[in-house]
Design an enzyme around this catalytic site. Structure first.
Site, PDB file in Angstrom:
ATOM      1  N   SER A 115     -29.805  20.826   9.103  1.00 26.56           N
ATOM      2  CA  SER A 115     -28.096  21.014   8.424  1.00 26.56           C
ATOM      3  C   SER A 115     -28.046  22.362   7.685  1.00 26.56           C
ATOM      4  CB  SER A 115     -27.290  19.423   7.753  1.00 26.56           C
ATOM      5  OG  SER A 115     -25.738  19.836   7.779  1.00 26.56           O
ATOM      6  N   ASP A 121     -24.121  24.293  18.728  1.00 30.28           N
ATOM      7  CA  ASP A 121     -22.363  24.676  19.257  1.00 30.28           C
ATOM      8  C   ASP A 121     -22.258  24.786  20.611  1.00 30.28           C
ATOM      9  OD1 ASP A 121     -21.604  23.595  16.957  1.00 30.28           O
ATOM     10  OD2 ASP A 121     -21.685  25.713  15.736  1.00 30.28           O
TER      11      ASP A 121
END
Length: 437
Positions: free
Chosen positions: A171, A319
């Site tokens: 992350s 994304d």
């Protein structure tokens, strides 16, 4: 009443040159580091999207002098030691990047503040960031009943403890929060990942003068370093370009040239997958500006085939997975998306949302615990699709209209402005036709 927009095309074809808005991730970090640093920082190519403007306004509340003229931003900061305690709560809106990175920054600041978000952000988990920050000695407490959710109160600490942190999940937001907090730590902070996530923070820290060490999948910095203002160029956002990249690959006779788009290798998974599926890709020019590569890329339609997307590839295109799922509906064979559990804690549960909405159009797509399985090619019909207030799902719905036999009506299309305010204008430019209202 929910706002709606209907999109329809007759025999669409995309053609032309496109310069997409500035990279959202880099725009956030440029404002953050320019405000932490002493002196003047000049940013060109800043994204005027809602998320990045939330970050900009937060630093104004902290007493940083920021002037903006379109995509040009000038920051004059006294350094974070001179920030002012804000009179009101710091509002991150819908921006997870703003909230999670600000937790790390505020933890090592000299101010006390409350960080809040909108109804969507207030449902997204923060413990993945607060747990390592608390182990550094940060003072973070919930203002509401759930310690994992906003609003959170942060009492800045003059000094934090250094940690050696092994990331449970790749992350960039968590990694960045820890590195930002590490700037105020006593000793050396190290963050290690099994798979390297996007590295914009590391590159930009070095641009602002931080001595940072990389060793394989680990990055380290020593606390107490000073940052100096500098000039930052923000390239085009490849995550925004991805919607038109997919459209160019998907729609027959299409060809689009993307000018000065970011080509950071931790973000170019979309190009690797498009190539694996058979799209024609040509790198016309490649440039670099103090560590952030960018360039011009041409993408053309070709016969597409299914593929498998998983493992180390996921952090490089997390994304872009919603629009790749759409592309898979038009490819020959099976596409499997796996190892993408992170999609469930984005602006919405994107695994469930993507499968639900594409099924409305007749797609053969099934939800799995960590991804999706798509069979193609299938003919898509029209219908009404929900954006769930999620900008990437809103754009996916609009691109789906290019392949659908009938019009698609998008619920809450305004959320697209979070990252791509000129999206519909660019869609009309490339197709040469105005979408139906």
């Amino acid at each position: 009443m929910v706002e709606k927009r209907t999109v329809a095309f007759h025999k669409p074809r995309l053609d032309g040159e496109l310069r997409v808005p500035g990279d959202k991730s880099i725009s956030h970090r440029a404002i953050m580091l320019g405000s932490i640093a002493k002196g003047r920082t000049n940013i060109s190519g800043f994204l005027e999207g809602e998320d990045c403007l939330r970050t900009l306004e937060i630093f104004k509340q902290l007493g940083v002098s920021i002037e903006r003229s379109g995509t040009d931003v000038s920051i004059d900061s006294p350094g974070m030691a001179e920030w002012k305690t804000p009179a009101d709560a710091l509002y991150a809106g819908n921006s997870g990047t703003t909230a999670r990175l600000m937790l790390g920054i505020l933890a090592g600041s000299s101010v006390e503040s409350v960080l809040t978000g909108d109804e969507y952000l207030s449902k997204r988990p923060m413990k993945r960031v607060t747990v390592p920050l608390l182990s550094m000695g940060a003072s973070i407490a919930a203002e509401g009943p759930d310690s994992d959710l906003l609003p959170l109160r942060i009492k800045g600490m003059a000094s934090l403890r250094a940690i050696d942190y092994q990331m449970p999940v790749a992350s960039a937001q968590v990694k960045s929060a820890i590195l930002f907090a590490g700037l105020q730590a006593e000793g050396t902070v190290t963050v290690s990942e099994e798979t390297v996530s996007r590295d914009h923070t590391e590159r930009m820290l070095q641009q602002f003068g931080v001595d940072l060490q990389r060793d394989g999948n680990s990055v380290s910095l020593k606390g107490g370093q000073s940052l100096a203002g500098t000039d930052v160029l923000v390239p085009g956002d490849i995550s925004s370009a991805a919607f038109f990249m997919v459209a160019a690959a998907m729609i027959p006779d299409s060809e689009v040239v993307f000018v000065d788009v970011g080509l950071n290798p931790t973000r170019t998974g979309i190009l690797d997958v498009l190539e694996a599926m058979g799209a024609q890709i040509e790198y016309i020019e490649e440039k670099g500006q103090q560590g952030e590569p960018y360039g011009t890329v041409r993408i053309s339609h070709a016969a597409l085939r299914g593929t498998e997307i998983g493992g180390d590839m996921i952090p490089r295109l997390i994304d872009e997975l919603p629009t790749l799922a759409l592309l898979a509906t038009q490819a020959e064979g099976r596409t499997v998306i796996k190892d993408a559990e992170e999609l469930r804690v984005k602006e919405t549960d994107r695994i469930k949302a993507v499968t639900t909405e594409l099924k409305k159009l007749g797609a053969s797509i099934e939800e799995t615990e960590d991804g999706m399985i798509i069979e193609g090619p299938t003919s898509l019909t029209g219908g009404t699709l929900s954006s769930y207030g999620d900008h990437r799902l809103g754009m996916m719905a609009a691109i789906a209209a290019l392949a659908a036999s009938d019009a698609i009506t998008i619920e809450d299309p305004a959320c697209i402005a979070i990252s791509y305010p000129s999206f519909f204008e660019d869609l009309e430019k490339l197709t040469g036709s105005e979408d139906a209202e």
